[in-house]
Design an enzyme around this catalytic site. Structure first.
Site, PDB file in Angstrom:
ATOM      1  N   TYR A  77       0.729  -1.276   0.024  1.00  0.00           N
ATOM      2  CA  TYR A  77      -0.035   0.152   0.003  1.00  0.00           C
ATOM      3  C   TYR A  77       0.805   1.259  -0.150  1.00  0.00           C
ATOM      4  O   TYR A  77       0.338   2.423  -0.227  1.00  0.00           O
ATOM      5  CB  TYR A  77      -0.969   0.017   1.128  1.00  0.00           C
ATOM      6  CG  TYR A  77      -1.951  -1.145   1.277  1.00  0.00           C
ATOM      7  CD1 TYR A  77      -2.214  -1.859   0.248  1.00  0.00           C
ATOM      8  CD2 TYR A  77      -2.507  -1.434   2.792  1.00  0.00           C
ATOM      9  CE1 TYR A  77      -3.074  -2.884   0.304  1.00  0.00           C
ATOM     10  CE2 TYR A  77      -3.337  -2.509   2.759  1.00  0.00           C
ATOM     11  CZ  TYR A  77      -3.764  -3.176   1.583  1.00  0.00           C
ATOM     12  OH  TYR A  77      -4.533  -4.234   1.908  1.00  0.00           O
ATOM     13  N   HIS A 135       0.598 -11.811   2.331  1.00  0.00           N
ATOM     14  CA  HIS A 135      -0.465 -10.944   1.744  1.00  0.00           C
ATOM     15  C   HIS A 135      -1.294 -11.972   0.823  1.00  0.00           C
ATOM     16  O   HIS A 135      -2.779 -11.833   0.832  1.00  0.00           O
ATOM     17  CB  HIS A 135       0.039  -9.740   0.802  1.00  0.00           C
ATOM     18  CG  HIS A 135      -1.065  -8.767   0.776  1.00  0.00           C
ATOM     19  ND1 HIS A 135      -0.773  -7.407   0.772  1.00  0.00           N
ATOM     20  CD2 HIS A 135      -2.384  -8.620   0.489  1.00  0.00           C
ATOM     21  CE1 HIS A 135      -1.943  -6.608   0.538  1.00  0.00           C
ATOM     22  NE2 HIS A 135      -2.801  -7.653   0.295  1.00  0.00           N
TER      23      HIS A 135
END
Length: 304
Positions: A77, A135
Site C-alpha cells: 500500500y 498478503h
C-alpha cells in the site's frame, strides 16, 4: 474496545481499521508504455500519493484518539510511513496498539522476506509489529516465506504470525510444515460472500478470521437490501453498523476502511446492541457466494 484472545494467548481488538485506498493504483497500465500513461504514473506517485498519505496520517491519528487500536496495512500500500507518523503523533502508548502489515507478492518472488520486513519496520518507526502476514499465498513461494517469517518471530520482531487470502488447502500446507502456527487468516467476507465453510475450518484450527471488504465496498446489492434496512431500523443503527455487528457476532474481526470522521465514529459504535438469532439468519440468507476481489486459486499473483 473489546478484545479477542488468539490461540497463542495474545489479544487482538475485535475491530480494525483498513488503510488500502481506491486512490492507490498498484498497476496503472497493462502493457502500455505511452507518454500519457507514464505522465499519469509520475503525477500519481509524486503528487496524489503524497496528498493521500498526508490525509491518511491525520485520519489514523484521529482514529487512535477515537479509540481504534488495530491498524491494518501492507508493504503493497506504500503507506507505512504515514502510519508511523500517525502512531508518533497520536500520543497513544505503543503497547496499546495492534499494528499489522504484510509482505507483498513481489517481495516473495524476490526472496526478500527479511529485507522487506525490516524496511517495513523502519517505515513504521517501530521495534516490532503485532502481526506480520503473507498478503497472498504465492504459488511455490509462500511456504518458504513462512519459514523466514518464523525466524523473525523467534527473534522477537513479530508478536503474531498470520496469513491473508488463504483457502483451506493453503492453510493445511502451512500447518503441515510450520513450527509456529498462523493465528489469523484475513479474507474477503461479507453478507454477499459469507465463507462459512472456511470460517468453520479456521475456528477448528484455532485460526482467527479477519474480514476485509466487510461491508462489500457498499455494493448496491447490499446497500439496497430491504432485510438489512429493516434490521437497521429495528436497532436505530445504520445498515453498515448492522453488517459490522453481524461479523462480530460470527466471531469474525471486520477491517472496514474509511477516512470519514463520522463513519469512523459509527464503525466503533457496535457494542450497545445485539442482533437476534433470527436477524443473524436473515443476514446469512443474503449470501450469493459473490466474490468482489480475486480468488487466490484463480489469479495472476504478479498483477497484485
Amino acid at each position: 474496545m473489546e478484545f479477542i484472545e488468539l490461540s497463542n494467548g495474545n489479544k487482538i481488538p475485535s475491530i480494525g481499521l483498513g488503510t488500502d485506498s481506491v486512490l492507490f493504483v498498484r498497476k496503472l497500465h497493462t502493457g502500455n508504455n505511452n507518454f500519457s500513461t507514464r505522465a499519469w504514473s509520475f503525477y500519481y506517485r509524486r503528487i496524489m500519493r503524497n496528498i493521500w498519505n498526508w490525509e491518511l496520517s491525520n485520519s489514523i491519528c484521529n482514529a487512535f484518539r477515537m479509540g481504534y487500536r488495530m491498524i491494518d496495512t501492507s508493504a503493497a500500500y506504500n503507506n507505512e510511513e504515514a502510519i508511523g507518523r500517525a502512531i508518533r503523533k497520536s500520543g497513544v502508548r505503543r503497547e496499546e496498539l495492534f499494528i499489522q502489515t504484510r509482505i507483498t507478492n513481489k517481495q516473495q518472488y524476490n526472496h526478500e522476506v527479511r529485507e522487506s520486513f525490516f524496511a517495513s519496520l523502519k517505515k513504521l518507526g517501530l521495534e516490532y509489529v503485532d502481526m506480520y502476514m503473507i498478503h497472498w499465498p504465492v504459488t511455490g513461494e509462500f511456504l518458504n516465506t513462512w519459514r523466514e517469517m518464523e525466524q523473525l518471530y523467534k527473534e522477537g520482531y513479530i508478536k503474531n504470525l498470520g496469513v491473508a487470502n488463504c483457502h483451506q488447502h493453503h492453510l493445511e500446507d502451512i500447518l503441515n510444515m510450520c513450527e509456529v502456527r498462523p493465528v489469523v487468516n484475513q479474507v474477503e467476507v461479507h453478507p454477499l460472500f459469507t465463507q462459512k465453510p472456511l470460517i468453520e475450518y479456521c475456528k477448528s484450527e484455532g485460526i482467527q478470521v479477519e474480514a476485509y471488504s466487510p461491508i462489500a465496498q457498499n455494493n448496491d446489492r447490499l446497500r439496497n437490501n430491504k432485510r438489512l434496512k429493516s434490521i437497521a431500523s429495528n436497532h436505530s443503527k445504520t445498515l453498515q453498523q448492522v453488517v459490522l455487528r453481524w461479523h462480530i457476532q460470527n466471531g469474525v474481526i471486520p477491517i472496514p476502511r474509511s477516512t470519514n470522521k463520522d463513519r469512523l465514529t459509527h464503525n466503533l459504535d457496535l457494542f450497545d446492541f445485539i442482533l437476534t438469532d433470527e436477524e443473524m439468519k436473515q443476514i446469512d440468507s443474503i449470501n450469493i457466494n459473490s466474490r468482489l476481489r480475486y480468488d487466490p486459486d484463480n489469479c495472476d499473483f504478479t498483477e497484485l
